[in-house]
Design a protein around this motif. Structure first.
Motif, PDB file in Angstrom:
ATOM      1  N   PRO B 178       7.387 -50.727  73.266  1.00  0.00           N
ATOM      2  CA  PRO B 178       6.391 -49.802  73.808  1.00  0.00           C
ATOM      3  C   PRO B 178       5.900 -48.829  72.732  1.00  0.00           C
ATOM      4  CG  PRO B 178       8.580 -49.349  74.720  1.00  0.00           C
ATOM      5  CD  PRO B 178       8.703 -50.600  73.929  1.00  0.00           C
ATOM      6  N   ALA B 179       4.643 -48.478  72.820  1.00  0.00           N
ATOM      7  CA  ALA B 179       4.069 -47.484  71.909  1.00  0.00           C
ATOM      8  C   ALA B 179       4.556 -46.095  72.300  1.00  0.00           C
ATOM      9  CB  ALA B 179       2.545 -47.546  71.996  1.00  0.00           C
ATOM     10  N   SER B 180       4.586 -45.182  71.325  1.00  0.00           N
ATOM     11  CA  SER B 180       4.953 -43.798  71.604  1.00  0.00           C
ATOM     12  C   SER B 180       3.873 -42.874  71.060  1.00  0.00           C
ATOM     13  CB  SER B 180       6.293 -43.458  70.937  1.00  0.00           C
ATOM     14  OG  SER B 180       7.337 -44.134  71.563  1.00  0.00           O
ATOM     15  N   PRO B 181       2.759 -42.792  71.730  1.00  0.00           N
ATOM     16  CA  PRO B 181       1.697 -41.913  71.233  1.00  0.00           C
ATOM     17  C   PRO B 181       2.154 -40.450  71.242  1.00  0.00           C
ATOM     18  CG  PRO B 181       1.203 -42.642  73.462  1.00  0.00           C
ATOM     19  CD  PRO B 181       2.437 -43.376  73.034  1.00  0.00           C
ATOM     20  N   THR B 182       1.608 -39.682  70.314  1.00  0.00           N
ATOM     21  CA  THR B 182       1.960 -38.255  70.276  1.00  0.00           C
ATOM     22  C   THR B 182       0.702 -37.444  70.568  1.00  0.00           C
ATOM     23  OG1 THR B 182       1.497 -38.080  67.920  1.00  0.00           O
ATOM     24  CG2 THR B 182       3.729 -38.680  68.547  1.00  0.00           C
ATOM     25  N   ALA B 183       0.893 -36.149  70.690  1.00  0.00           N
ATOM     26  CA  ALA B 183      -0.240 -35.253  70.929  1.00  0.00           C
ATOM     27  C   ALA B 183      -1.244 -35.386  69.786  1.00  0.00           C
ATOM     28  CB  ALA B 183       0.260 -33.816  71.027  1.00  0.00           C
ATOM     29  N   ASP B 184      -2.538 -35.324  70.111  1.00  0.00           N
ATOM     30  CA  ASP B 184      -3.511 -35.412  69.023  1.00  0.00           C
ATOM     31  C   ASP B 184      -3.621 -34.055  68.312  1.00  0.00           C
ATOM     32  OD1 ASP B 184      -5.501 -33.781  70.353  1.00  0.00           O
ATOM     33  OD2 ASP B 184      -5.855 -35.513  71.646  1.00  0.00           O
ATOM     34  N   ASP B 185      -4.196 -34.104  67.121  1.00  0.00           N
ATOM     35  CA  ASP B 185      -4.218 -32.912  66.282  1.00  0.00           C
ATOM     36  C   ASP B 185      -4.911 -31.729  66.936  1.00  0.00           C
ATOM     37  OD1 ASP B 185      -2.752 -33.955  64.279  1.00  0.00           O
ATOM     38  OD2 ASP B 185      -4.447 -34.455  62.969  1.00  0.00           O
ATOM     39  N   ALA B 186      -6.018 -32.035  67.578  1.00  0.00           N
ATOM     40  CA  ALA B 186      -6.778 -30.935  68.189  1.00  0.00           C
ATOM     41  C   ALA B 186      -5.920 -30.210  69.221  1.00  0.00           C
ATOM     42  CB  ALA B 186      -8.042 -31.488  68.843  1.00  0.00           C
ATOM     43  N   THR B 187      -5.183 -30.998  70.019  1.00  0.00           N
ATOM     44  CA  THR B 187      -4.304 -30.385  71.021  1.00  0.00           C
ATOM     45  C   THR B 187      -3.239 -29.533  70.344  1.00  0.00           C
ATOM     46  OG1 THR B 187      -4.672 -32.240  72.514  1.00  0.00           O
ATOM     47  CG2 THR B 187      -2.713 -30.900  72.908  1.00  0.00           C
ATOM     48  N   VAL B 188      -2.631 -30.105  69.298  1.00  0.00           N
ATOM     49  CA  VAL B 188      -1.567 -29.369  68.596  1.00  0.00           C
ATOM     50  C   VAL B 188      -2.123 -28.052  68.033  1.00  0.00           C
ATOM     51  CG1 VAL B 188      -0.009 -29.429  66.615  1.00  0.00           C
ATOM     52  CG2 VAL B 188      -0.254 -31.452  68.085  1.00  0.00           C
ATOM     53  N   GLN B 189      -3.286 -28.110  67.427  1.00  0.00           N
ATOM     54  CA  GLN B 189      -3.869 -26.890  66.858  1.00  0.00           C
ATOM     55  C   GLN B 189      -4.190 -25.880  67.958  1.00  0.00           C
ATOM     56  OE1 GLN B 189      -3.766 -26.210  63.757  1.00  0.00           O
ATOM     57  NE2 GLN B 189      -3.072 -28.259  63.171  1.00  0.00           N
ATOM     58  N   ALA B 190      -4.708 -26.376  69.051  1.00  0.00           N
ATOM     59  CA  ALA B 190      -5.064 -25.470  70.155  1.00  0.00           C
ATOM     60  C   ALA B 190      -3.814 -24.791  70.710  1.00  0.00           C
ATOM     61  CB  ALA B 190      -5.787 -26.252  71.248  1.00  0.00           C
ATOM     62  N   ILE B 191      -2.744 -25.571  70.871  1.00  0.00           N
ATOM     63  CA  ILE B 191      -1.494 -24.986  71.390  1.00  0.00           C
ATOM     64  C   ILE B 191      -0.924 -23.995  70.376  1.00  0.00           C
ATOM     65  CG2 ILE B 191       0.857 -25.496  72.159  1.00  0.00           C
ATOM     66  CD1 ILE B 191      -1.007 -26.658  74.170  1.00  0.00           C
ATOM     67  N   ALA B 192      -1.013 -24.358  69.088  1.00  0.00           N
ATOM     68  CA  ALA B 192      -0.502 -23.454  68.055  1.00  0.00           C
ATOM     69  C   ALA B 192      -1.251 -22.119  68.112  1.00  0.00           C
ATOM     70  CB  ALA B 192      -0.649 -24.098  66.669  1.00  0.00           C
ATOM     71  N   ALA B 193      -2.537 -22.181  68.345  1.00  0.00           N
ATOM     72  CA  ALA B 193      -3.327 -20.950  68.444  1.00  0.00           C
ATOM     73  C   ALA B 193      -2.877 -20.119  69.642  1.00  0.00           C
ATOM     74  CB  ALA B 193      -4.814 -21.305  68.569  1.00  0.00           C
ATOM     75  N   LEU B 194      -2.597 -20.791  70.738  1.00  0.00           N
ATOM     76  CA  LEU B 194      -2.110 -20.073  71.927  1.00  0.00           C
ATOM     77  C   LEU B 194      -0.786 -19.373  71.639  1.00  0.00           C
ATOM     78  CD1 LEU B 194      -2.709 -22.782  74.698  1.00  0.00           C
ATOM     79  CD2 LEU B 194      -3.926 -20.608  74.477  1.00  0.00           C
ATOM     80  N   VAL B 195       0.093 -20.107  70.956  1.00  0.00           N
ATOM     81  CA  VAL B 195       1.423 -19.548  70.675  1.00  0.00           C
ATOM     82  C   VAL B 195       1.305 -18.272  69.847  1.00  0.00           C
ATOM     83  CG1 VAL B 195       3.558 -19.977  69.375  1.00  0.00           C
ATOM     84  CG2 VAL B 195       2.639 -21.744  70.910  1.00  0.00           C
ATOM     85  N   LYS B 196       0.254 -18.227  69.019  1.00  0.00           N
ATOM     86  CA  LYS B 196       0.103 -17.071  68.133  1.00  0.00           C
ATOM     87  C   LYS B 196      -0.763 -15.956  68.728  1.00  0.00           C
ATOM     88  CE  LYS B 196      -1.060 -19.896  64.662  1.00  0.00           C
ATOM     89  NZ  LYS B 196      -1.429 -20.465  63.340  1.00  0.00           N
ATOM     90  N   ASN B 197      -1.257 -16.124  69.950  1.00  0.00           N
ATOM     91  CA  ASN B 197      -2.231 -15.138  70.457  1.00  0.00           C
ATOM     92  C   ASN B 197      -1.594 -13.890  71.061  1.00  0.00           C
ATOM     93  OD1 ASN B 197      -1.354 -15.839  72.993  1.00  0.00           O
ATOM     94  ND2 ASN B 197      -3.252 -16.839  73.641  1.00  0.00           N
ATOM     95  N   GLY B 198      -0.271 -13.813  70.992  1.00  0.00           N
ATOM     96  CA  GLY B 198       0.374 -12.570  71.405  1.00  0.00           C
ATOM     97  C   GLY B 198       0.717 -12.498  72.889  1.00  0.00           C
ATOM     98  N   LYS B 199       0.268 -13.461  73.664  1.00  0.00           N
ATOM     99  CA  LYS B 199       0.619 -13.431  75.092  1.00  0.00           C
ATOM    100  C   LYS B 199       2.035 -13.953  75.294  1.00  0.00           C
ATOM    101  CE  LYS B 199      -4.023 -13.860  77.024  1.00  0.00           C
ATOM    102  NZ  LYS B 199      -4.922 -14.690  77.844  1.00  0.00           N
ATOM    103  N   LYS B 200       2.606 -13.585  76.398  1.00  0.00           N
ATOM    104  CA  LYS B 200       3.962 -14.033  76.739  1.00  0.00           C
ATOM    105  C   LYS B 200       3.885 -15.528  77.091  1.00  0.00           C
ATOM    106  CE  LYS B 200       8.265 -13.616  78.216  1.00  0.00           C
ATOM    107  NZ  LYS B 200       9.350 -13.662  77.238  1.00  0.00           N
ATOM    108  N   THR B 201       4.542 -16.338  76.278  1.00  0.00           N
ATOM    109  CA  THR B 201       4.372 -17.788  76.354  1.00  0.00           C
ATOM    110  C   THR B 201       5.715 -18.478  76.568  1.00  0.00           C
ATOM    111  OG1 THR B 201       2.519 -17.604  74.827  1.00  0.00           O
ATOM    112  CG2 THR B 201       3.487 -19.797  75.077  1.00  0.00           C
ATOM    113  N   ALA B 202       5.694 -19.502  77.367  1.00  0.00           N
ATOM    114  CA  ALA B 202       6.909 -20.326  77.524  1.00  0.00           C
ATOM    115  C   ALA B 202       6.560 -21.800  77.356  1.00  0.00           C
ATOM    116  CB  ALA B 202       7.539 -20.091  78.891  1.00  0.00           C
TER     117      ALA B 202
END
Lengths: 551, 551
Positions: B178-202
């Protein structure tokens, strides 16, 4: 009044007196409403298959449905096998399956699943998810009506939690009593003409045609016109024993059924279907009606079998013909080392009056029919749908329907394990059930079937799939662990004493009959038993049969 | 080569090494073919729910599917609840359901029913009835491929008897890995930006995100960026204990989950779904994400959670950040009269290295998480689908997948009874399982739920539906009746000794922990436990919670 309270009153008004339950959170309002309705008895099961099998056994004996309360799709799954047996036996059950609140379904929570798809397997005629509290009681009335009509069926009412807890429940009056249409005159006259045309004719009795009123009418016809009486292979409920007409059941093994049916030129169905083999076998026919035998229907399962038979008797002028009745006759008490046939013999020797006998003993019970043929009259309940695990739960329900009658359940060891939790409910409710477990440490029937399907003897891995040794089950311990008095018997004398004790003392008892044997032994044993179970088989036919199915 | 032999070879070639079975006549050719394939181990269960639950536990630990062999629609019904748990846990299973011969279906024999409708409940993604012997092996390969892809699923292959016995079977090569696709780059970058935006994140971790590689990546992110780590409420398999990142699980009770989630402004899903309450309650919300909290997805269950988390760590510059790991820490051995929390404490005190812990103890196991948090690293398996009766069968499968690891299953008394037959398979296979049964003689959780759904305290009839007294079950006797060594413990010392003995001696053991209490007592007990199980809860929040859910 909330939905659950209104539902409870509606069910009780419709004559539902017992609810066999295994509830969860989504059913808590239904459970809380039990205390508001003194006419409703709630019987807890520790596994859903016990609840559904108990409802089946109850309805077979009470002649009306009980309710079942199950928890969502998974609870229904656990209860499915015994609902299947009820469906195949045309037994009425009002099957209430709790569901998540209608507002919760969209969230696909842990227990969310598609209940309706599962329910259609056992309730092809009635599956309804109640949508509002206001509509709930009419839904329930419709379910009761669907369940208890002719033919009986499993009606599934899916009950969302918010429909149950919502206010605005409106109890509904009970449904009208079900109609009992009978065969029309033209059919009766046509069948009467067939009976008189000189061909070899048999009435195949099933369903309600195996109860006393129908049996007596059929036996008058047989005595008057010389037709043969046959019973379907696995009756829902058959009244038999001394003083009732004796009717030969069609055999489980297609090879034997073929022998029974071979001479018949006209088969008249009375609440029965044309016989087919239980399983398919390579190169063998599934349809067991001989070529050239015509099939006719006097009464369908939707018609009143007894009334239709009485009409036929009238048309033939047989209404006053005395029926041939089974003379009282019991085997002697068995002696020596215990074997499966000796257990059957002991049951025949000691069967009390008016017992309810439940036969799910598969190969070990093959001699039961012969051994109890002339015993005091009793009801026989059998495995209508082939889904093993019916016997012990059926016994729970039968004992609740008929608290004054002794219930004797004969169950194979493999079979008993599917719904062994039934023993706890027997203990809790103090039911007068004697459970006889044949412990031969094998799925014996599969040893026979492995051969019959042409799969050979099987190597050690295959054999291990049919073998219940290593470790051997101790049913007496299992019963004691659930609060049921139990004994193990290795000799005929032990067994007879244990059976006499069990029948004399109130409450449930389990007798574990230790009847060890090898799979090969089981196979060797089955054939002669089968031959003996058809005592009137002409010798050449028996020989032919022997050659045909000998391992 | 007949169909069954070709199928067996095809399954083995595809890496299927174990078949958990409860066969009947229609499966006899499959059974006979077992001996031709030395790579296939057949494990007999005495009830189908044991077979399906064992396949679930096996796949959780082996990381690949086993086969299950069931007998027609009724066998599937009996196995449905644990297939449901597997479906909800996204666990791969190749579910083979024998059927009548294709030529036999038209006769509506006793065991005939619509298998596909039932199968769709647990196999929405793959249900196929194999139509010809020639096509069978490709059907099987398709089933294996469907089962073991991401997300894993229950693939149901319905196997008519004549397809199995017919000649002309053609083994097929295994499906591609079976293939194991991973998150695409755009998603990873978008999530990384969220993590850094100062909001309380889980990060909400579920599925494969609770295994070591994913946990380590998540813990690096947490240490680097200050995000909180949460685990889904019922993990399929969670690696935890000393040396691994500690992750707080979302609570079962919606009221508590609400408290856990209240401060969170951004919830990032990693192989998990947005949290919803287990059941609906009148006037309470089912969707637990706080208003104003935004939901984002790093990896779906169809994507590789660990790889996606590593990508996110890279994007944040957290790849080298040391993760915070759980320090070794054990509770002391408990003393005095045995209680449910003391059982959990004893497990924490004595848990061996590299154990597999199966938690189906419902209310009695509430302290298990806290007590084993710093115990030696272990895998935790939980009840993913809410269909009770999973624990003992899961233990069978886990022990077969990992014969060198100790398996400890903690199971409630009510729960244990659904699939108690699992004990026999443990004995037959000599599995290193310690089954701990909490015997409090009640469906405790329902006592809590009766209140929570607003159905009041319940009268005597309602209470009797939650109460397992009269008679009280004796699990030690039940175990002994199935050949499993068993003891009952009433004191903490008894229990610790029994646990030490069980862990030291090979083969299965059952320890029955007698922890009697009233339903009212259970309710009084649950709240403080829940509060203790979230040790970092601020005092005012704890007080508010107390007012909210106090009975």
């Amino acid at each position: 009044m909330n939905g659950a309270h209104a539902l409870m009153k509606t069910l009780a008004d419709a004559g539902i007196e017992v609810c066999f339950s295994n509830p969860g959170t989504s059913e808590m309002h239904f459970v809380a409403a039990l205390d508001a309705e003194p006419r409703m008895r709630a019987v807890l099961a520790l596994f859903e298959g016990v609840a559904t099998g108990a409802a089946d056994g109850y309805a077979r004996m009470a002649g009306k449905p009980a309710a079942v309360l199950l928890h969502l799709g998974c609870g229904l799954g656990n209860g499915l096998a015994n609902l299947h047996n009820a469906r195949k036996g045309k037994v009425p059950i009002v099957n209430i399956v709790g569901d998540h609140a209608t507002t919760h379904v969209q969230y696909d929570a842990q227990l969310q699943s598609d209940i309706e798809t599962v329910a259609r397997n056992v309730s092809p005629g009635f599956v309804r998810t109640s949508q509002t509290t206001a509509a709930l009681c009419q839904d329930a009335v419709d379910a009761v009506q669907a369940a208890r009509g002719l033919p009986g069926q499993v009606a599934t009412l899916i009950l969302p939690a918010d429909v149950s807890w919502g206010e605005g429940g409106q109890p509904c009056p009970p449904p009208p009593q079900p109609a009992s249409p009978t065969a029309d005159d033209a059919t009766v006259q046509a069948i009467a003409a067939l009976v008189k045309n000189g061909k070899k004719t048999a009435l195949l009795l099933g369903g309600h045609a195996l109860r006393e009123p129908a049996l007596l009418a059929a036996a008058r016809i047989a005595a008057h016109s010389g037709v043969q009486l046959l019973a379907e292979v696995f009756p829902t409920r058959m009244e038999r024993g001394a003083g009732l007409p004796a009717v030969e059941r069609i055999a489980y093994l297609a090879e034997m059924a073929g022998v029974q049916l071979a001479p018949i030129e006209q088969l008249i169905l009375v609440d029965a279907k044309a016989p087919v083999s239980f399983f398919a076998y390579p190169g063998k026919k599934s349809y067991l009606v001989p070529d050239g035998c015509s099939i006719h229907t006097l009464a369908t399962p939707a018609q009143d079998a007894a009334a239709s038979l009485r009409q036929l008797a009238d048309a033939l002028g047989a209404s006053q013909t005395p029926p041939r009745l089974q003379a009282p006759r019991r085997p002697e008490r068995p002696r020596g080392r215990l074997t499966a046939p000796k257990v059957c013999k002991a049951v025949g020797a000691l069967l009390p009056d008016n017992a309810i006998v439940i036969d799910e003993a598969i190969t070990s019970g093959l001699m039961l029919g012969v051994m109890t043929q002339g015993a005091p009259r009793h009801d026989l309940i059998t495995l209508t749908g082939g889904a093993i695990g019916q016997g012990l739960p059926n016994a729970v329900g039968a004992a609740i329907a008929c608290p004054d009658r002794p219930v004797i359940a004969l169950v194979g060891d493999g079979t008993a394990m599917y719904t062994i939790q039934a023993l706890w409910t027997m203990a809790r409710e103090g039911l007068n059930v004697t459970a006889i477990i044949f412990n031969n440490a094998s799925y014996s029937v599969l040893g026979v079937e492995l051969d019959r399907v042409g799969a050979g003897e099987g190597g050690p891995k295959a054999q291990s799939q049919l073998d219940l040794h290593g470790p051997q089950l101790n049913f007496a311990q299992l019963a004691q662990g659930m609060g049921v008095h139990a004994t193990r018997a290795q000799t005929s004398n032990d067994f007879c004493q244990a059976l006499e004790y069990a029948l004399a003392q109130p409450g449930p008892h389990l007798i574990e009959a230790l009847v060890p044997e090898s799979l090969a032994g089981a196979k060797r044993r089955v054939l002669p038993w089968l031959l003996k179970s058809l005592p009137n088989l002409p010798q050449p036919v028996a020989q032919a049969l022997k050659r045909k199915i000998a391992p």
